[in-house]
Design a protein around this motif. Structure first.
Motif, PDB file in Angstrom:
ATOM      1  N   LEU A  38       0.827  -1.197   0.000  1.00 52.04           N
ATOM      2  CA  LEU A  38       0.000   0.000   0.000  1.00 52.04           C
ATOM      3  C   LEU A  38       0.868   1.257   0.000  1.00 52.04           C
ATOM      4  O   LEU A  38       0.594   2.224  -0.720  1.00 52.04           O
ATOM      5  N   GLY A  39       1.929   1.253   0.792  1.00 50.27           N
ATOM      6  CA  GLY A  39       2.841   2.399   0.832  1.00 50.27           C
ATOM      7  C   GLY A  39       3.474   2.675  -0.520  1.00 50.27           C
ATOM      8  O   GLY A  39       3.588   3.833  -0.939  1.00 50.27           O
ATOM      9  N   GLN A  40       3.866   1.636  -1.226  1.00 53.84           N
ATOM     10  CA  GLN A  40       4.447   1.804  -2.558  1.00 53.84           C
ATOM     11  C   GLN A  40       3.429   2.415  -3.522  1.00 53.84           C
ATOM     12  O   GLN A  40       3.772   3.284  -4.323  1.00 53.84           O
ATOM     13  N   GLN A  41       2.189   1.963  -3.422  1.00 56.21           N
ATOM     14  CA  GLN A  41       1.140   2.498  -4.292  1.00 56.21           C
ATOM     15  C   GLN A  41       0.886   3.979  -4.010  1.00 56.21           C
ATOM     16  O   GLN A  41       0.782   4.789  -4.935  1.00 56.21           O
ATOM     17  N   VAL A  42       0.807   4.333  -2.743  1.00 54.63           N
ATOM     18  CA  VAL A  42       0.554   5.730  -2.380  1.00 54.63           C
ATOM     19  C   VAL A  42       1.738   6.602  -2.786  1.00 54.63           C
ATOM     20  O   VAL A  42       1.556   7.699  -3.334  1.00 54.63           O
ATOM     21  N   ALA A  43       2.953   6.133  -2.558  1.00 52.09           N
ATOM     22  CA  ALA A  43       4.151   6.897  -2.946  1.00 52.09           C
ATOM     23  C   ALA A  43       4.174   7.126  -4.456  1.00 52.09           C
ATOM     24  O   ALA A  43       4.524   8.220  -4.921  1.00 52.09           O
ATOM     25  N   GLU A  45       1.541   7.279  -6.432  1.00 55.68           N
ATOM     26  CA  GLU A  45       0.485   8.251  -6.737  1.00 55.68           C
ATOM     27  C   GLU A  45       0.938   9.673  -6.415  1.00 55.68           C
ATOM     28  O   GLU A  45       0.689  10.597  -7.189  1.00 55.68           O
ATOM     29  N   ILE A  46       1.596   9.842  -5.281  1.00 50.49           N
ATOM     30  CA  ILE A  46       2.094  11.165  -4.903  1.00 50.49           C
ATOM     31  C   ILE A  46       3.133  11.635  -5.910  1.00 50.49           C
ATOM     32  O   ILE A  46       3.103  12.777  -6.374  1.00 50.49           O
ATOM     33  N   ALA A  47       4.049  10.765  -6.289  1.00 49.72           N
ATOM     34  CA  ALA A  47       5.094  11.120  -7.248  1.00 49.72           C
ATOM     35  C   ALA A  47       4.519  11.467  -8.622  1.00 49.72           C
ATOM     36  O   ALA A  47       5.096  12.289  -9.350  1.00 49.72           O
ATOM     37  N   SER A  48       3.395  10.874  -8.953  1.00 45.11           N
ATOM     38  CA  SER A  48       2.798  11.121 -10.264  1.00 45.11           C
ATOM     39  C   SER A  48       1.975  12.406 -10.326  1.00 45.11           C
ATOM     40  O   SER A  48       1.448  12.745 -11.384  1.00 45.11           O
ATOM     41  N   ASP A  49       1.862  13.132  -9.212  1.00 45.25           N
ATOM     42  CA  ASP A  49       1.063  14.354  -9.174  1.00 45.25           C
ATOM     43  C   ASP A  49       1.885  15.526  -8.626  1.00 45.25           C
ATOM     44  O   ASP A  49       1.666  15.998  -7.505  1.00 45.25           O
ATOM     45  N   PRO A  50       2.847  16.015  -9.440  1.00 44.35           N
ATOM     46  CA  PRO A  50       3.719  17.095  -8.941  1.00 44.35           C
ATOM     47  C   PRO A  50       3.015  18.434  -8.758  1.00 44.35           C
ATOM     48  O   PRO A  50       3.557  19.316  -8.090  1.00 44.35           O
ATOM     49  N   ILE A  51       1.817  18.581  -9.295  1.00 38.58           N
ATOM     50  CA  ILE A  51       1.070  19.823  -9.071  1.00 38.58           C
ATOM     51  C   ILE A  51       0.553  19.863  -7.630  1.00 38.58           C
ATOM     52  O   ILE A  51       0.716  20.851  -6.923  1.00 38.58           O
ATOM     53  N   ALA A  52      -0.047  18.778  -7.195  1.00 36.41           N
ATOM     54  CA  ALA A  52      -0.578  18.709  -5.833  1.00 36.41           C
ATOM     55  C   ALA A  52       0.527  18.486  -4.802  1.00 36.41           C
ATOM     56  O   ALA A  52       0.414  18.926  -3.662  1.00 36.41           O
ATOM     57  N   PHE A  53       1.585  17.779  -5.213  1.00 35.40           N
ATOM     58  CA  PHE A  53       2.680  17.433  -4.297  1.00 35.40           C
ATOM     59  C   PHE A  53       4.019  17.808  -4.934  1.00 35.40           C
ATOM     60  O   PHE A  53       4.763  16.940  -5.407  1.00 35.40           O
ATOM     61  N   PRO A  54       4.363  19.110  -4.934  1.00 35.86           N
ATOM     62  CA  PRO A  54       5.646  19.530  -5.527  1.00 35.86           C
ATOM     63  C   PRO A  54       6.819  19.154  -4.611  1.00 35.86           C
ATOM     64  O   PRO A  54       7.129  19.843  -3.647  1.00 35.86           O
ATOM     65  N   GLU A  85      13.566  -2.856   9.482  1.00 36.87           N
ATOM     66  CA  GLU A  85      14.144  -3.487   8.297  1.00 36.87           C
ATOM     67  C   GLU A  85      13.122  -3.738   7.194  1.00 36.87           C
ATOM     68  O   GLU A  85      13.486  -3.837   6.027  1.00 36.87           O
ATOM     69  N   GLU A  86      11.866  -3.831   7.534  1.00 35.19           N
ATOM     70  CA  GLU A  86      10.846  -4.197   6.557  1.00 35.19           C
ATOM     71  C   GLU A  86      10.346  -3.012   5.718  1.00 35.19           C
ATOM     72  O   GLU A  86       9.920  -3.197   4.588  1.00 35.19           O
ATOM     73  N   PHE A  87      10.397  -1.800   6.279  1.00 32.82           N
ATOM     74  CA  PHE A  87       9.828  -0.644   5.606  1.00 32.82           C
ATOM     75  C   PHE A  87      10.893   0.165   4.877  1.00 32.82           C
ATOM     76  O   PHE A  87      12.077   0.111   5.203  1.00 32.82           O
ATOM     77  N   ALA A  88      10.457   0.970   3.912  1.00 35.71           N
ATOM     78  CA  ALA A  88      11.366   1.745   3.057  1.00 35.71           C
ATOM     79  C   ALA A  88      12.048   2.890   3.810  1.00 35.71           C
ATOM     80  O   ALA A  88      13.211   3.175   3.576  1.00 35.71           O
ATOM     81  N   TRP A  89      11.337   3.565   4.681  1.00 33.14           N
ATOM     82  CA  TRP A  89      11.814   4.726   5.425  1.00 33.14           C
ATOM     83  C   TRP A  89      12.396   5.780   4.488  1.00 33.14           C
ATOM     84  O   TRP A  89      13.504   6.239   4.640  1.00 33.14           O
ATOM     85  N   GLU A  90      11.613   6.145   3.491  1.00 36.42           N
ATOM     86  CA  GLU A  90      11.969   7.223   2.576  1.00 36.42           C
ATOM     87  C   GLU A  90      11.194   8.464   2.976  1.00 36.42           C
ATOM     88  O   GLU A  90      10.064   8.378   3.444  1.00 36.42           O
ATOM     89  N   PHE A  91      11.799   9.614   2.799  1.00 35.37           N
ATOM     90  CA  PHE A  91      11.073  10.839   3.100  1.00 35.37           C
ATOM     91  C   PHE A  91      11.285  11.845   1.985  1.00 35.37           C
ATOM     92  O   PHE A  91      12.302  11.837   1.300  1.00 35.37           O
ATOM     93  N   LYS A  92      10.287  12.679   1.815  1.00 35.70           N
ATOM     94  CA  LYS A  92      10.288  13.724   0.799  1.00 35.70           C
ATOM     95  C   LYS A  92       9.812  15.016   1.447  1.00 35.70           C
ATOM     96  O   LYS A  92       9.047  15.002   2.411  1.00 35.70           O
ATOM     97  N   THR A 105       2.815   7.392   5.214  1.00 36.01           N
ATOM     98  CA  THR A 105       1.951   6.364   4.650  1.00 36.01           C
ATOM     99  C   THR A 105       2.403   5.017   5.191  1.00 36.01           C
ATOM    100  O   THR A 105       3.491   4.906   5.756  1.00 36.01           O
ATOM    101  N   PRO A 106       1.597   4.006   5.004  1.00 37.42           N
ATOM    102  CA  PRO A 106       2.067   2.668   5.382  1.00 37.42           C
ATOM    103  C   PRO A 106       3.375   2.351   4.630  1.00 37.42           C
ATOM    104  O   PRO A 106       3.628   2.889   3.559  1.00 37.42           O
ATOM    105  N   GLY A 107       4.179   1.534   5.200  1.00 31.94           N
ATOM    106  CA  GLY A 107       5.404   1.105   4.534  1.00 31.94           C
ATOM    107  C   GLY A 107       6.600   2.009   4.720  1.00 31.94           C
ATOM    108  O   GLY A 107       7.657   1.773   4.156  1.00 31.94           O
ATOM    109  N   GLY A 108       6.468   3.084   5.500  1.00 35.10           N
ATOM    110  CA  GLY A 108       7.626   3.906   5.832  1.00 35.10           C
ATOM    111  C   GLY A 108       7.909   5.073   4.909  1.00 35.10           C
ATOM    112  O   GLY A 108       9.056   5.504   4.789  1.00 35.10           O
ATOM    113  N   TYR A 109       6.909   5.611   4.244  1.00 32.62           N
ATOM    114  CA  TYR A 109       7.091   6.788   3.395  1.00 32.62           C
ATOM    115  C   TYR A 109       6.629   8.008   4.174  1.00 32.62           C
ATOM    116  O   TYR A 109       5.494   8.070   4.635  1.00 32.62           O
ATOM    117  N   ILE A 110       7.528   8.985   4.327  1.00 35.41           N
ATOM    118  CA  ILE A 110       7.287  10.149   5.170  1.00 35.41           C
ATOM    119  C   ILE A 110       7.341  11.403   4.303  1.00 35.41           C
ATOM    120  O   ILE A 110       8.261  11.560   3.483  1.00 35.41           O
TER     121      ILE A 110
END
Length: 117
Positions: A38-43, A45-54, A85-92, A105-110
């Motif tokens: 789920l976290g990968q999917q949300v990340a 989606e966010i990356a694909s919408d640079p207008i809403a999420f610059p 160890e299981e989650f990505a722990w990426e932040f933007k 989001t789930p999966g460690g995306y901040i």
């Protein structure tokens, strides 16, 4: 009252059908693999919408990203994070000075808005 109890019982049994235990035998409704998925999917989606999420470029704003990286590492190394160890722990960092907020989001995306920092 009986109808309400039946609905509650149904929901409990329905959730129990999806429930499992984690590595510490805690009851969880969704396995870690689903959180990661789920976290990968949300990340994506966010990356694909640079207008809403610059998203700010990490190379151009290296100081801000380094600061957040240090905070994330302190938290991850605290011994209090179960799925280190299981989650990505990426932040933007999202460019929006008017928004004083952050979310994960789930999966460690901040995601942190510039208004917060």
């Amino acid at each position: 009252m009986k109808k309400t109890m039946n609905k509650v019982l149904f929901l409990v049994l329905f959730a129990a059908g999806f429930a499992c235990t984690d590595k510490n035998d805690n009851l969880v409704l969704f396995p870690v693999s689903k959180d990661v998925e789920l976290g990968q999917q949300v990340a994506a989606e966010i990356a694909s919408d640079p207008i809403a999420f610059p998203i700010l470029d990490p190379l151009e704003y290296a100081n801000a990203y380094d600061y957040l990286e240090n905070l994330v590492q302190k938290i991850l190394n605290s011994g209090e994070v179960e799925y280190k160890e299981e989650f990505a722990w990426e932040f933007k960092i999202i460019q929006d000075d008017a928004t004083l907020n952050a979310f994960a989001t789930p999966g460690g995306y901040i995601y942190v808005y510039t208004g917060l920092i």
